[in-house]
Design a protein around this motif. Structure first.
Motif, PDB file in Angstrom:
ATOM      1  N   GLU A  76       0.829  -1.204   0.000  1.00 48.03           N
ATOM      2  CA  GLU A  76       0.000   0.000   0.000  1.00 48.03           C
ATOM      3  C   GLU A  76       0.867   1.260   0.000  1.00 48.03           C
ATOM      4  N   PHE A  77       1.922   1.236   0.797  1.00 42.24           N
ATOM      5  CA  PHE A  77       2.797   2.410   0.913  1.00 42.24           C
ATOM      6  C   PHE A  77       3.423   2.773  -0.424  1.00 42.24           C
ATOM      7  N   VAL A  78       3.953   1.787  -1.125  1.00 42.38           N
ATOM      8  CA  VAL A  78       4.710   2.091  -2.335  1.00 42.38           C
ATOM      9  C   VAL A  78       3.828   2.410  -3.543  1.00 42.38           C
ATOM     10  N   THR A  79       2.532   2.493  -3.344  1.00 42.90           N
ATOM     11  CA  THR A  79       1.643   2.996  -4.390  1.00 42.90           C
ATOM     12  C   THR A  79       1.058   4.350  -4.006  1.00 42.90           C
ATOM     13  N   LEU A  80       1.388   4.842  -2.828  1.00 41.45           N
ATOM     14  CA  LEU A  80       0.801   6.063  -2.275  1.00 41.45           C
ATOM     15  C   LEU A  80       1.613   7.299  -2.663  1.00 41.45           C
ATOM     16  N   HIS A  81       0.931   8.311  -3.179  1.00 36.47           N
ATOM     17  CA  HIS A  81       1.582   9.603  -3.381  1.00 36.47           C
ATOM     18  C   HIS A  81       1.901  10.172  -1.999  1.00 36.47           C
ATOM     19  N   SER A  82       3.111  10.641  -1.809  1.00 35.08           N
ATOM     20  CA  SER A  82       3.527  11.072  -0.480  1.00 35.08           C
ATOM     21  C   SER A  82       2.712  12.254   0.041  1.00 35.08           C
ATOM     22  N   ARG A  83       2.175  13.087  -0.851  1.00 33.33           N
ATOM     23  CA  ARG A  83       1.356  14.217  -0.394  1.00 33.33           C
ATOM     24  C   ARG A  83       0.117  13.755   0.360  1.00 33.33           C
ATOM     25  N   LEU A  84      -0.320  12.528   0.114  1.00 31.71           N
ATOM     26  CA  LEU A  84      -1.526  12.022   0.762  1.00 31.71           C
ATOM     27  C   LEU A  84      -1.292  11.621   2.212  1.00 31.71           C
ATOM     28  N   SER A  85      -0.042  11.691   2.667  1.00 31.17           N
ATOM     29  CA  SER A  85       0.238  11.413   4.079  1.00 31.17           C
ATOM     30  C   SER A  85      -0.094  12.615   4.957  1.00 31.17           C
ATOM     31  N   ALA A  86      -0.434  13.749   4.323  1.00 32.53           N
ATOM     32  CA  ALA A  86      -0.835  14.961   5.052  1.00 32.53           C
ATOM     33  C   ALA A  86      -2.264  15.312   4.662  1.00 32.53           C
ATOM     34  N   LYS A  87      -3.032  15.833   5.608  1.00 34.15           N
ATOM     35  CA  LYS A  87      -4.391  16.301   5.320  1.00 34.15           C
ATOM     36  C   LYS A  87      -4.318  17.542   4.433  1.00 34.15           C
ATOM     37  N   ASP A  88      -5.385  17.832   3.691  1.00 30.24           N
ATOM     38  CA  ASP A  88      -5.413  18.963   2.760  1.00 30.24           C
ATOM     39  C   ASP A  88      -4.858  20.267   3.323  1.00 30.24           C
ATOM     40  N   PRO A  89      -5.311  20.746   4.496  1.00 29.56           N
ATOM     41  CA  PRO A  89      -4.798  22.033   4.971  1.00 29.56           C
ATOM     42  C   PRO A  89      -3.294  22.013   5.262  1.00 29.56           C
ATOM     43  N   ARG A 114       0.127  14.728  10.299  1.00 24.16           N
ATOM     44  CA  ARG A 114      -0.012  13.663   9.314  1.00 24.16           C
ATOM     45  C   ARG A 114      -1.268  12.854   9.614  1.00 24.16           C
ATOM     46  N   VAL A 115      -1.613  11.995   8.663  1.00 20.12           N
ATOM     47  CA  VAL A 115      -2.807  11.173   8.816  1.00 20.12           C
ATOM     48  C   VAL A 115      -2.467   9.729   8.468  1.00 20.12           C
ATOM     49  N   ALA A 116      -2.930   8.816   9.305  1.00 16.99           N
ATOM     50  CA  ALA A 116      -2.749   7.386   9.071  1.00 16.99           C
ATOM     51  C   ALA A 116      -3.869   6.875   8.171  1.00 16.99           C
ATOM     52  N   ARG A 117      -3.723   5.677   7.710  1.00 16.42           N
ATOM     53  CA  ARG A 117      -4.720   5.058   6.823  1.00 16.42           C
ATOM     54  C   ARG A 117      -6.114   5.081   7.449  1.00 16.42           C
ATOM     55  N   SER A 118      -6.197   4.855   8.762  1.00 18.80           N
ATOM     56  CA  SER A 118      -7.485   4.808   9.453  1.00 18.80           C
ATOM     57  C   SER A 118      -8.124   6.184   9.619  1.00 18.80           C
ATOM     58  N   GLY A 119      -7.359   7.241   9.315  1.00 22.48           N
ATOM     59  CA  GLY A 119      -7.842   8.599   9.544  1.00 22.48           C
ATOM     60  C   GLY A 119      -7.304   9.199  10.830  1.00 22.48           C
ATOM     61  N   ARG A 120      -6.612   8.379  11.632  1.00 22.11           N
ATOM     62  CA  ARG A 120      -5.991   8.886  12.857  1.00 22.11           C
ATOM     63  C   ARG A 120      -5.002   9.978  12.482  1.00 22.11           C
ATOM     64  N   ARG A 121      -5.088  11.088  13.194  1.00 23.99           N
ATOM     65  CA  ARG A 121      -4.184  12.209  12.935  1.00 23.99           C
ATOM     66  C   ARG A 121      -3.098  12.238  14.009  1.00 23.99           C
ATOM     67  N   PHE A 122      -1.896  12.603  13.598  1.00 25.00           N
ATOM     68  CA  PHE A 122      -0.782  12.652  14.541  1.00 25.00           C
ATOM     69  C   PHE A 122       0.241  13.669  14.063  1.00 25.00           C
TER      70      PHE A 122
END
Length: 152
Positions: A76-89, A114-122
């Motif tokens: 899953e990680f290696v298909t993810l655009h890195s920008r998607l690891s951060a929420k829009d704002p 940042r945001v995890a796959r589950s939506g958890r923010r950290f």
């Protein structure tokens, strides 16, 4: 695409770039070169991520600590655009950081949401972000290392 998870050449690129640009070793302890790739991927007590140098970069590397933190497995990680690891704002803030790294070679002490796959923010804390540049000066992307994060 070849998996970089246990690739000794990629581990050498990560460690060598960090040492040349940041000025400190990537490892907190002595690791034999023959074991570096496995240790970084399986045992490192810090998150280690890398994305390629494309205009909209994708992750190409995420160690097991990163996978646990962000809740993505390797595939899953290696298909993810890195920008998607951060929420829009927070994507604009992240883009500024990456532009700084692109022009200066590295940045230390970064804190970002940042945001995890589950939506958890950290918040990632005290992150080091650096360019992946080989001995010939060829740019391969960017990497990030952090050991601290705090759930929001």
């Amino acid at each position: 695409m070849k998996s970089l998870a246990l690739d000794p050449e990629f581990a050498a690129l990560l460690a060598g770039s960090h040492l040349r640009l940041v000025g400190t070793p990537l490892f907190d302890q002595p690791i034999p070169a023959t074991d570096a790739a496995r240790w970084l991927y399986e045992d490192a007590p810090f998150v280690l991520l890398a994305h390629n140098g494309e205009a909209d970069p994708r992750f190409v590397y995420a160690n097991r600590t990163a996978q646990r933190c962000f809740e993505y497995d390797w595939d899953e990680f290696v298909t993810l655009h890195s920008r998607l690891s951060a929420k829009d704002p927070n994507r604009e803030e992240r883009a500024r950081l990456l532009d700084d790294v692109r022009t200066q070679g590295y940045s230390t002490g970064y804190r970002g949401l940042r945001v995890a796959r589950s939506g958890r923010r950290f918040f990632i804390e005290k992150a080091v972000v650096w360019n992946l540049v080989d001995h010939a000066g060829v740019y391969h992307g960017q990497a990030a290392r952090f050991a601290d994060w705090t759930d929001v």
